[in-house]
Design a protein around this motif. Structure first.
Motif, PDB file in Angstrom:
ATOM      1  N   UNK A  57      57.676  48.757  69.211  1.00  0.00           N
ATOM      2  CA  UNK A  57      56.230  49.000  69.218  1.00  0.00           C
ATOM      3  C   UNK A  57      56.011  50.461  68.839  1.00  0.00           C
ATOM      4  N   UNK A  58      55.415  50.692  67.683  1.00  0.00           N
ATOM      5  CA  UNK A  58      55.188  52.048  67.181  1.00  0.00           C
ATOM      6  C   UNK A  58      53.756  52.455  67.509  1.00  0.00           C
ATOM      7  N   UNK A  59      53.607  53.464  68.369  1.00  0.00           N
ATOM      8  CA  UNK A  59      52.264  53.814  68.835  1.00  0.00           C
ATOM      9  C   UNK A  59      51.558  54.838  67.958  1.00  0.00           C
ATOM     10  N   UNK A  60      52.142  55.161  66.788  1.00  0.00           N
ATOM     11  CA  UNK A  60      51.457  56.114  65.908  1.00  0.00           C
ATOM     12  C   UNK A  60      51.875  55.915  64.457  1.00  0.00           C
ATOM     13  N   UNK A  61      51.014  55.257  63.689  1.00  0.00           N
ATOM     14  CA  UNK A  61      51.241  55.110  62.251  1.00  0.00           C
ATOM     15  C   UNK A  61      49.941  55.396  61.512  1.00  0.00           C
ATOM     16  N   UNK A  62      50.089  55.735  60.244  1.00  0.00           N
ATOM     17  CA  UNK A  62      48.964  55.924  59.325  1.00  0.00           C
ATOM     18  C   UNK A  62      49.200  54.983  58.146  1.00  0.00           C
ATOM     19  N   UNK A  63      48.450  53.899  58.089  1.00  0.00           N
ATOM     20  CA  UNK A  63      48.645  52.917  57.030  1.00  0.00           C
ATOM     21  C   UNK A  63      47.648  53.082  55.878  1.00  0.00           C
ATOM     22  N   UNK A  64      46.752  54.093  55.968  1.00  0.00           N
ATOM     23  CA  UNK A  64      45.969  54.604  54.835  1.00  0.00           C
ATOM     24  C   UNK A  64      44.838  53.716  54.336  1.00  0.00           C
ATOM     25  N   UNK A  65      44.584  52.613  55.021  1.00  0.00           N
ATOM     26  CA  UNK A  65      43.518  51.723  54.564  1.00  0.00           C
ATOM     27  C   UNK A  65      42.387  51.715  55.581  1.00  0.00           C
ATOM     28  N   UNK A  66      41.146  51.928  55.122  1.00  0.00           N
ATOM     29  CA  UNK A  66      40.651  52.002  53.735  1.00  0.00           C
ATOM     30  C   UNK A  66      40.705  53.416  53.162  1.00  0.00           C
TER      31      UNK A  66
END
Length: 446
Positions: A57-66
Motif C-alpha cells: 500500500x503506497x500512501x504517496x504517489x503522483x499519477x499526474x491526471x488530470x
C-alpha cells in the motif's frame, strides 16, 4: 489455491497455503489440512520456494491526471504499480486542476473506477481558502488532507498562519504534510546564486533545500499537531535531525507518524555524480549519515511507513541546472524490489519490510480489510521469487514517462504475480487488462 509458499505476514515467516474465493481470502492453511479440497479449486499454484506477501500500500504517489497526462496517468501508473506488487495507492492533489474542490475529487474517483488496475484513494488538497470544505469531506472514503508547508506548489502552498491553525484545529482527518521552509530555501538559493551563478549542478540541490529547511518546517507541523491534538503524518522525511520529532512505540498510540521514501533509503549525495538530475527530488536526497539514520529508524519503528512519492517527469523535463530540472521521478514499479534487495543485504528484516509497506499503511489510515493476509480480507497479495534476478529494461519498465533511476540495475528478486481483489492483475510479466481496482474504504481513528 496458492500452495506451499513462504508466507511473510504479521511478523512471521512460515510455510502456508492460501485459498482465495472470489475477491476474498477464504482460508490460510499452515499444514496439509487443505487436502480435502484439492482437485476442487479452479486453479492451484505451486509456490514452493517463493514468498507470499500482502499487497503493498503506497500512501504517496503522483499519477499526474488530470492535466499532466503527457508524462503519466492513472491507467499507466497503476499498471506499473501492480507490476511492482503495489495493490493500493493514495494519490496526491497537485494535478491540473488541483484536487482542492469536491468536483475535482469526485472526478478522480470516477476516472480511477474506469482505468485503475490497483485499488485507490485520493487526498483532498488544502489551500489558504478551503478550510470549510476540508471540514465537510467524508473521510470514510477519502484518505486524508494534503498540506504543502513548502515551496514550488503554486496555489497549494499553505502559508497563511490563520489557515494553518484552522486546518490543524478543525479538520477531522489525518493531515499529511510536505515540510520544507520556503524562507530558508529562498535564502540558500540567493546565497549560491550570488557565489556561483545560475548554472548550479545538482549537488547544490540538497544545500539549497537543506536539512535546516526540512527541520524548521517539520517542527512547526509537529508543534501545531501537538497544540491542537491533530493527527499528523510527516511525508518523505529526508534528514536524521527530523527523527528527534518522532517517538517509537505502537502505531495505534501515535498521533504523529512519519513516512520515508525508498529513494531516501537507497541513495545519498555521493550518488549525484552518477545519476545527476535523475535522483533530484523534493525534499532532496542528503548525506550518507542521513540515509543510514533513516534506515535505522525504519527498522526500529520510529518511522512508520515506507512509500515512494512516485512522481514521473519526462527525461527532457529533468534536464538543466538544479534550479531548472524538475524534481521527482518514477519509483512505484520497483519500490518493493528495492526494499527486498536491502533486506537480502541485511539492512532490514523482511518481516519489517512487510510491516512498513503493507501492514502499517493499512493500520495508520484505517483501511478496511486490506494490508494483511487474513481470512475475510480482500485477496491483495504478491508472489515473489527470491531466487530469480530481474533487470530493469526499457521493455519491462511500464511507467508512461519511459525511464527509471534503476534502468539497467539488476534486483535479486522478481515479482511473479500480483493479485488485486482476487484477480491476477500481473502475472509472469504480463498485465491483465481487464482487472480493475476498488476505492479504498476507511474507518477513521479517533
Amino acid at each position: 489455491m496458492i500452495k506451499n509458499a513462504l508466507l511473510i505476514n504479521e511478523g512471521e515467516s512460515r510455510t502456508a497455503s492460501v485459498l482465495v474465493v472470489g475477491d476474498t481470502i477464504s482460508t490460510v492453511y499452515t499444514d496439509e489440512s487443505y487436502s480435502d479440497i484439492e482437485g476442487h479449486v479452479d486453479e492451484e499454484i505451486d509456490a514452493t520456494g517463493k514468498w507470499l506477501l500482502p499487497g503493498v500500500i503506497d500512501d504517496q504517489v503522483h499519477f499526474r491526471e488530470p492535466g499532466l497526462t503527457h508524462k503519466a496517468d492513472i491507467q499507466s501508473e497503476s499498471m506499473a504499480a501492480v507490476a511492482g506488487g503495489v495493490t493500493s495507492y493514495m494519490e496526491m492533489p497537485n494535478t491540473k486542476p488541483t484536487t482542492t474542490t469536491r468536483d475535482a475529487l469526485d472526478w478522480k474517483f470516477y476516472r480511477a473506477s474506469q482505468t485503475s488496475f490497483a485499488n485507490y484513494s485520493f487526498y483532498i488538497g488544502a489551500t489558504n481558502d478551503n478550510v470549510e470544505l476540508l471540514r465537510e469531506i467524508d473521510y470514510r472514503h477519502v484518505c486524508g488532507v494534503k498540506v504543502f508547508m513548502g515551496s514550488s506548489t503554486g496555489q497549494m502552498l499553505v502559508d497563511n498562519p490563520d489557515s494553518l491553525t484552522r486546518i490543524f484545529a478543525e479538520v477531522p482527518a489525518l493531515i499529511a504534510t510536505h515540510c520544507e521552509k520556503e524562507e530558508i530555501i529562498a535564502a540558500n538559493r540567493e546565497q549560491y546564486l550570488a557565489k556561483f551563478g545560475k548554472d548550479l549542478p545538482v549537488l547544490y540541490h540538497p544545500l539549497i533545500r537543506s536539512a535546516e529547511a526540512c527541520y524548521a518546517s517539520s517542527s512547526e507541523a509537529v508543534e501545531l499537531a501537538q497544540r491542537y491534538g491533530a493527527r499528523l503524518h510527516l511525508l518523505h522525511l529526508s534528514t536524521a535531525k527530523e527523527l528527534s520529532l518522532l517517538a517509537e512505540g505502537p502505531l495505534e498510540k501515535k498521533h504523529i507518524t512519519a513516512e520515508v521514501c525508498v529513494h531516501h533509503l537507497y541513495f545519498d549525495d555521493n550518488d549525484y555524480a552518477t545519476y545527476g538530475n535523475l535522483i533530484k527530488w523534493n525534499p532532496a536526497i542528503k548525506t550518507t549519515a542521513d540515509r543510514n539514520a533513516l534506515m535505522e529508524a525504519t527498522v526500529s519503528g520510529r518511522i512508520d511507513v515506507v512509500a515512494t512519492d512516485h512522481a514521473p517527469h519526462l527525461l527532457t523535463e529533468k534536464e538543466g541546472s538544479c534550479l531548472e530540472a524538475a524534481s521527482g521521478g518514477p519509483l512505484v514499479q520497483h519500490s518493493l524490489q528495492v526494499m527486498l534487495e536491502k533486506s537480502l543485504q541485511g539492512a532490514i528484516p523482511v518481516e519489517t519490510v512487510v510491516e512498513r509497506m503493507c501492514h502499517a499503511p493499512a493500520r495508520l489510515f484505517g483501511i478496511e480489510r486490506r494490508g494483511f493476509i487474513r481470512p475475510g480480507y480482500y485477496a491483495d497479495m504478491v508472489l515473489v521469487n527470491p531466487k530469480k534476478s530481474y533487470t530493469v529494461t526499457p521493455e519491462n519498465n511500464l511507467t508512461k514517462c519511459g525511464w527509471s533511476p534503476f534502468m539497467g540495475h539488476t534486483f535479486p528478486v522478481t515479482i511473479e504475480m500480483t493479485l488485486v481483489n482476487g484477480v491476477a492483475a500481473f502475472r509472469d510479466g504480463k498485465i491483465n487488462l481487464s482487472c480493475r481496482g476498488k476505492a479504498l474504504q476507511f474507518t477513521p481513528r479517533s
